[in-house]
Design a protein around this motif. Structure first.
Motif, PDB file in Angstrom:
ATOM      1  N   GLU A 229       0.715  -1.557  -0.384  1.00  0.00           N
ATOM      2  CA  GLU A 229      -0.049  -0.245   0.142  1.00  0.00           C
ATOM      3  C   GLU A 229       0.522   1.650  -0.190  1.00  0.00           C
ATOM      4  N   CYS A 230       2.160   1.148   0.884  1.00  0.00           N
ATOM      5  CA  CYS A 230       2.556   2.358   0.935  1.00  0.00           C
ATOM      6  C   CYS A 230       3.675   2.564  -0.765  1.00  0.00           C
ATOM      7  N   PHE A 231       4.089   1.568  -1.332  1.00  0.00           N
ATOM      8  CA  PHE A 231       4.758   1.394  -2.687  1.00  0.00           C
ATOM      9  C   PHE A 231       3.826   0.661  -3.686  1.00  0.00           C
TER      10      PHE A 231
ATOM     11  N   PRO B  34       7.169  -7.080  -7.778  1.00  0.00           N
ATOM     12  CA  PRO B  34       6.945  -6.975  -6.631  1.00  0.00           C
ATOM     13  C   PRO B  34       7.879  -7.997  -6.226  1.00  0.00           C
ATOM     14  N   GLU B  35       8.393  -8.369  -7.084  1.00  0.00           N
ATOM     15  CA  GLU B  35       9.928  -9.970  -6.734  1.00  0.00           C
ATOM     16  C   GLU B  35      10.574  -8.813  -5.508  1.00  0.00           C
ATOM     17  N   GLU B  36      11.353  -8.184  -6.253  1.00  0.00           N
ATOM     18  CA  GLU B  36      12.601  -6.052  -4.962  1.00  0.00           C
ATOM     19  C   GLU B  36      11.256  -6.203  -4.555  1.00  0.00           C
ATOM     20  N   LEU B  37       9.946  -5.766  -4.285  1.00  0.00           N
ATOM     21  CA  LEU B  37       9.797  -4.953  -3.126  1.00  0.00           C
ATOM     22  C   LEU B  37       9.568  -6.017  -1.814  1.00  0.00           C
TER      23      LEU B  37
ATOM     24  N   THR C 273       3.659  -3.395  -8.628  1.00  0.00           N
ATOM     25  CA  THR C 273       3.110  -3.648  -9.539  1.00  0.00           C
ATOM     26  C   THR C 273       3.987  -4.300 -10.686  1.00  0.00           C
ATOM     27  N   ALA C 274       5.220  -3.066 -10.727  1.00  0.00           N
ATOM     28  CA  ALA C 274       5.929  -2.653 -11.885  1.00  0.00           C
ATOM     29  C   ALA C 274       6.870  -4.093 -11.270  1.00  0.00           C
TER      30      ALA C 274
END
Length: 225
Positions: free
Chosen positions: A66-68, A76-79, A73-74
């Motif tokens: 929700e914060c990023f 998700p693995e990195e996040l 979306t672009a």
């Protein structure tokens, strides 16, 4: 090290300490035997772990998304990887700071001393054939601790009862004296009434002329005794 969007963060304070300082700390710790953790220290660590887990729950992956939202979306693995590293960093920092507090304030030794003190007190109580407060159920222990207060209250109530009884005896004596006075007054009134009744009976049987002579004689006696 933790890397988020190109920025690098140390995973803990230990990554930025001087190597010589680490060697110095290790040499000192090897010279002093470590205090084994007792029951209270174990429970303290359990409380810390539980609190830390509750804190990390607030920093869950859904909250990070929700914060990023764009990164989620672009890429998700990195996040997701960044989220895991942040949680790892926070966990390491908290554990490190907690360890520093324990070491600097000698918490393990103090808690173990408390454990030994309580154990010795229980052993002395058992060896003496008596039960200690620690061996009693909580409600029984509370009542046992309140016994001196209740005993003092009982003594106060006894003194108050004695004072009330003394006042009652004084009031009883006053009532008895008043009753005696009332009895004496009643006797005087009864005697006066009997005399009046006797005089009335005599007067009812006297002739009018005799009554007049008696009254004149009485008045003369009063004026010239």
């Amino acid at each position: 090290m933790v890397t988020i969007t190109g920025a690098a963060y140390p995973s803990s304070h230990r990554d930025v300490e001087e190597p010589m300082g680490l060697l110095h700390d290790m040499s000192e710790s090897q010279l002093e035997p470590e205090e084994p953790e007792g029951p209270r220290m174990t429970r303290l660590r359990g409380i810390l772990d539980k609190s830390l887990e509750e804190t990390l729950k607030a920093c869950n992956y859904d909250a990070i998304k929700e914060c990023f939202p764009i990164v989620a979306t672009a890429n998700p693995e990195e996040l997701h990887s960044a989220h895991e590293k942040v949680c790892l960093f926070l966990r390491g920092e908290v554990n490190y700071e907690f360890g520093q507090i324990i070491e600097q304030r000698n918490i393990i030794f103090k808690l173990n001393s408390l454990d030994r003190l309580i154990a010795n007190a229980k052993n002395k109580g058992l060896s003496a054939g008596s039960r200690t407060i620690l061996d009693l159920a909580p409600d029984v222990a509370v009542r046992a601790r309140s016994v001196p207060i209740k005993e003092a209250e009982i003594e106060r109530l006894k003194a108050e009862l004695e004072r009330v009884q003394l006042d009652n005896r004084r009031i009883g004596s006053a009532l008895a004296h008043s009753k005696a006075e009332q009895t004496a007054t009643k006797l005087e009134l009864l005697e006066s009434y009997n005399e009046f009744q006797e005089g009335s009976n005599i007067a009812s049987h006297m002739a009018v002329d005799d009554m007049d002579e008696l009254l004149d004689a009485t008045l003369d006696h009063i004026h010239d005794p």
